[in-house]
Design an enzyme around this catalytic site. Structure first.
Site, short mmCIF file in Angstrom:
data_model
loop_
_atom_site.label_atom_id
_atom_site.label_comp_id
_atom_site.label_asym_id
_atom_site.label_seq_id
_atom_site.Cartn_x
_atom_site.Cartn_y
_atom_site.Cartn_z
N GLY A 167 53.77 36.45 44.38
CA GLY A 167 54.80 37.33 44.92
C GLY A 167 55.42 38.28 43.92
O GLY A 167 56.30 39.07 44.27
N GLY A 191 53.90 40.71 42.51
CA GLY A 191 53.31 42.03 42.68
C GLY A 191 52.05 42.26 41.88
O GLY A 191 51.68 43.40 41.60
N LYS A 192 51.36 41.18 41.53
CA LYS A 192 50.10 41.28 40.77
C LYS A 192 49.10 42.20 41.46
O LYS A 192 48.53 43.09 40.85
CB LYS A 192 49.40 39.92 40.68
CG LYS A 192 50.04 38.92 39.79
CD LYS A 192 49.20 37.64 39.76
CE LYS A 192 49.12 36.92 41.10
NZ LYS A 192 50.40 36.38 41.54
N THR A 193 48.89 41.93 42.76
CA THR A 193 47.86 42.67 43.48
C THR A 193 48.21 44.16 43.55
O THR A 193 47.36 45.02 43.28
CB THR A 193 47.68 42.09 44.90
OG1 THR A 193 47.29 40.74 44.78
CG2 THR A 193 46.62 42.85 45.68
N SER A 194 49.46 44.48 43.88
CA SER A 194 49.87 45.88 43.97
C SER A 194 49.67 46.58 42.64
O SER A 194 49.13 47.69 42.57
CB SER A 194 51.34 45.99 44.37
OG SER A 194 51.57 45.29 45.55
N ASP A 253 41.37 35.46 43.71
CA ASP A 253 42.23 34.64 44.56
C ASP A 253 41.47 34.30 45.84
O ASP A 253 41.06 35.19 46.56
CB ASP A 253 43.50 35.44 44.90
CG ASP A 253 44.53 34.60 45.64
OD1 ASP A 253 44.17 33.50 46.10
OD2 ASP A 253 45.67 35.06 45.76
N THR A 269 52.21 42.63 54.17
CA THR A 269 51.13 41.79 53.66
C THR A 269 51.43 40.29 53.78
O THR A 269 50.58 39.54 54.26
CB THR A 269 50.82 42.17 52.20
OG1 THR A 269 50.65 43.59 52.15
CG2 THR A 269 49.55 41.52 51.72
#
Lengths: 602, 120
Positions: A34, A36-39, A61, A517
């Site tokens: 949560g 914000g790694k992916t963003s 992931d 998301t």
């Protein structure tokens, strides 16, 4: 100078984030769920691709949402991202990787050996260990020079939440050491026949990870004590295996300008600044970037391009539009749980949605009513005692520690099955028990033990983030099939899977945030659970800004964005639900947790 | 020198420690194989889950599987002929096939047969 002024200066100083200057070949983004790694990984990939680099973005992931961020389906093969020249993406899917592995073994004998025999081989190769190693092989294949990787200047890894990722990054060393010490064919090499042949690949992977010229690790955190503390732990654990080139990114910071006339915004601002001022020492020396909180959801190319750029345009919000929200509280939801007198309550969801906090809040609420509760976690990165920060009658706390459980399992097997062996036989068994595969079994056994307790009292379990939990359920399913196969002819048996499927025994609570998301991810998880015969009992929407009724324009915009997400959960996805607010204080400590579950709006 | 070939059922690994439950018989037999190797015996194991081709390419093993199915494993070949099926041999049997005698070591009694199949 105040901290936020430094941040403003810092971000004005540079046109490009420090973590993206002179980028090496491999960039790993990791951090608590949560944050914000992916963003950030997606935004970084876009930025590099748009400067003419050829970039491969890889999610490790098992519950990846890189595809959702770009609005396309990616999956277990490399595809080009539309509208961005030079950018391709891949989501390593453990299940699909395991299927490929199974086919490689089984296809040559299909139609040659009897069908029942082939089916038996496939069943044997359908457990958690095969899945983990197959995915792991795909991962290490990306770290070596090959036809597969030659086309890319940079490979960016968006990793699973911390616990899972640390294990993934430690495995090359673990397997190399194991192969080094192993005695050829006598070793338990798990389901990977000819793992010997993989040795050079693992050694190359270890070298690549430890090479600062090739690999950079970017720790992503929020301005919160918990995520910063976790970043510090990750920093140390990964530095210990030689990953020394580390950067820090602190995401989602609220600036002073947003706090005017809004007590919630001011409380968040002060909380964040306090967390930044108390940043763990080990992180202080790392090059650090700050990213400000945005009013929009980070979905789609335009939003991603704006993430790493400051002064994003603000959408004006009508200050007088009312934000109305009447939703059940967590405490009301607990009434339905308490009524049964005992049972297993499992909190599941994407990383960072607050499973640990809500598990603690539910346990405190039950214990406060005089009911016996055992609060536990299967998340290797969770810290229940830090969240509780106190003791309560009727409440016991524990955790499934993979290292401790594996050691206990090894000792147990040596003491029982190994008791009558001679020295040589015992040495061989010890050797096999050092296989990284045994961790899966040990954790599953600990999980089963805890499930059994729920017949007498309440067991509230905070699970690891989705991907890891799915693998655990997979092991549970494989065990169930194995028992079912052996117990023919009316013998009564009860497997952990059957307990999870029985709504009288087990209540699964899906935790999410009122954002695009996280809601989609929770819905996907709900589908996965239903396929396994488990029906989620309720949804909990955590950290709601709308419930807190803010005044600051940025927070009001986020609150308004939340409303239709909450409606979609209330009217569509869930049988029952509760909404929990974003509090002014970090929800740590028993009093604060009680406040959290009983908050019904101002 | 006589070759002993052991065709195991689909196993996670030779001792089965990766499975959901550890099979005592497998642990014991793995130790026996290690012991036999120390005595200079030429002994090989094939795992159905890892080397199914070895089963398919051996006519004796293939026809055994066709007749009796994988539940009838393990199958032990000595010099290519079927010597034992359905259970693992003990040390005395291994020694006998390899033409040497076990000094004073008490041969372990053969235990019940178990499918040994564990998902891993």
């Amino acid at each position: 100078m105040l901290f936020w002024q430094q941040i403003v200066l810092n971000t004005q100083d540079q046109s490009i984030m420090k973590f993206l200057t002179q980028p090496p070949r491999f960039l790993f983004f990791t951090g608590k769920g949560g944050v914000g790694k992916t963003s950030i990984a997606c935004a970084a990939a876009i930025q590099l691709a748009e400067t003419g680099q050829r970039v491969l973005l890889v999610s490790t992931d098992p519950a990846s949402n890189v595809g959702q961020v770009f609005g396309i389906n990616i999956g277990n093969h490399i595809i080009a991202i539309p509208n961005i020249t030079g950018l391709s993406a891949l989501e390593i899917d453990p299940q699909a990787a395991a299927q490929v592995y199974r086919n490689r073994i089984v296809d040559p004998v299909r139609g040659v050996l009897p069908d029942s025999v082939v089916k038996g081989i496939e069943e044997q190769l359908s457990g958690a260990c095969t899945t983990e190693i197959a995915a792991f092989n795909e991962f290490t294949a990306l770290l070596i020079d090959s036809v597969l990787t030659a086309d890319y200047d940079h490979i960016i890894f968006d990793t699973a939440p911390t616990g899972h990722t640390i294990r993934l990054l430690q495995l090359p060393t673990a397997w190399s050491d194991f192969l080094e010490a192993g005695k050829g064919d006598s070793s338990c090499l798990g389901p990977l026949a000819g793992l010997e042949k993989q040795r050079s690949q693992y050694t190359a992977a270890v070298d690549a990870l430890a090479d600062p010229v090739r690999t950079r690790l970017i720790l992503v955190a929020r301005a919160q004590q918990t995520t910063l503390r976790e970043a510090a732990r990750t920093h140390e654990e990964l530095a210990a295996i030689g990953l020394l080139q580390q950067y820090l990114v602190i995401n989602g910071i609220l600036l002073a300008g947003e706090t005017e006339g809004d007590s919630l915004a001011l409380a968040i601002f002060e909380r964040e600044q306090a967390a930044l001022n108390a940043i763990p020492d080990v992180l202080k020396t790392l090059p650090c970037d700050y990213i400000m909180l945005k009013p929009f959801n980070l979905v789609g190319l335009d939003a991603l391009r704006q993430l790493l750029i400051e002064s994003a345009p603000q959408t004006p919000v009508a200050m007088d539009s009312p934000i109305e929200l009447n939703a059940p509280t967590l405490s009301e939801l607990v009434n339905g749980i308490a009524a049964d007198g005992h049972g297993l309550v499992m909190l599941m969801g994407k990383g960072g949605v607050g499973k640990t906090t809500l598990a603690a809040a539910i346990a405190v609420e039950l214990a406060h009513r005089g009911l016996p509760v055992h609060l536990t976690t299967s998340d290797p990165a969770a810290h229940l005692t830090e969240t509780l920060n106190g003791v309560l009658d009727n409440l016991t706390v524990s955790r499934i520690d993979p290292h401790a459980e594996t050691e206990r399992y090894r000792q147990h097997v040596l003491d029982t099955k190994g008791a009558k062996l001679d020295t040589q036989g015992r040495a061989l068994l010890e050797e096999d028990l050092r296989s990284p595969c045994t961790e899966e079994i040990a954790v599953f056994q600990a999980f089963s033990r805890i499930i059994r307790e729920a017949g007498k009292k309440f067991v509230v379990m905070d699970t690891a983030p989705t991907g890891h939990t799915l693998l655990l359920l997979d092991a549970t399913g494989a065990y169930h099939r194995e028992v079912a196969r052996q117990m023919t002819g009316g013998i009564h048996y009860l497997t952990p899977m059957m307990q999870l499927q029985d709504p009288k025994q087990t209540k699964v609570l899906l935790v999410t945030l009122a954002e695009t998301t996280p809601v989609l991810e929770a819905a996907n998880l709900q589908d996965d659970l239903r396929r396994a015969g488990i029906e989620p009992w309720a949804w909990i929407i955590n950290n709601s800004v709308a419930l807190a009724q803010p005044h600051s324009p940025l927070l009001r915009q986020r609150a308004l964005n939340e409303l239709d997400k909450i409606t979609s959960v209330a009217d569509g996805y869930s049988q029952r639900y509760a909404v929990v607010p974003l509090l002014k204080k970090e929800p740590v400590g028993i009093g604060c947790l009680l406040e959290l579950s009983r908050y019904a709006g101002d | 020198m006589t070759t002993i070939q052991v065709f195991d059922p689909a196993l996670c690994c030779s001792t089965g420690v990766c499975g959901v439950d550890v099979d005592q018989e497998l642990v014991g037999f793995s130790a026996d194989v290690e012991w036999a190797k120390q005595q200079g015996v030429n002994i090989e194991r094939f795992n159905l889950a890892q080397q199914p081709l070895a089963f398919a390419e051996n006519a004796t093993v293939k026809s055994f599987l066709e007749r009796s199915g994988s539940d009838a494993l393990p199958l032990i070949l000595v010099a290519g002929d079927i010597a034992l099926a359905g259970r693992y041999p003990n040390r005395a049997e291994l020694a006998h096939w390899a033409n040497f005698t076990v000094a004073t070591e008490a041969a372990e009694p053969a235990k019940k047969c178990c499918s040994g199949s564990k998902s891993c």
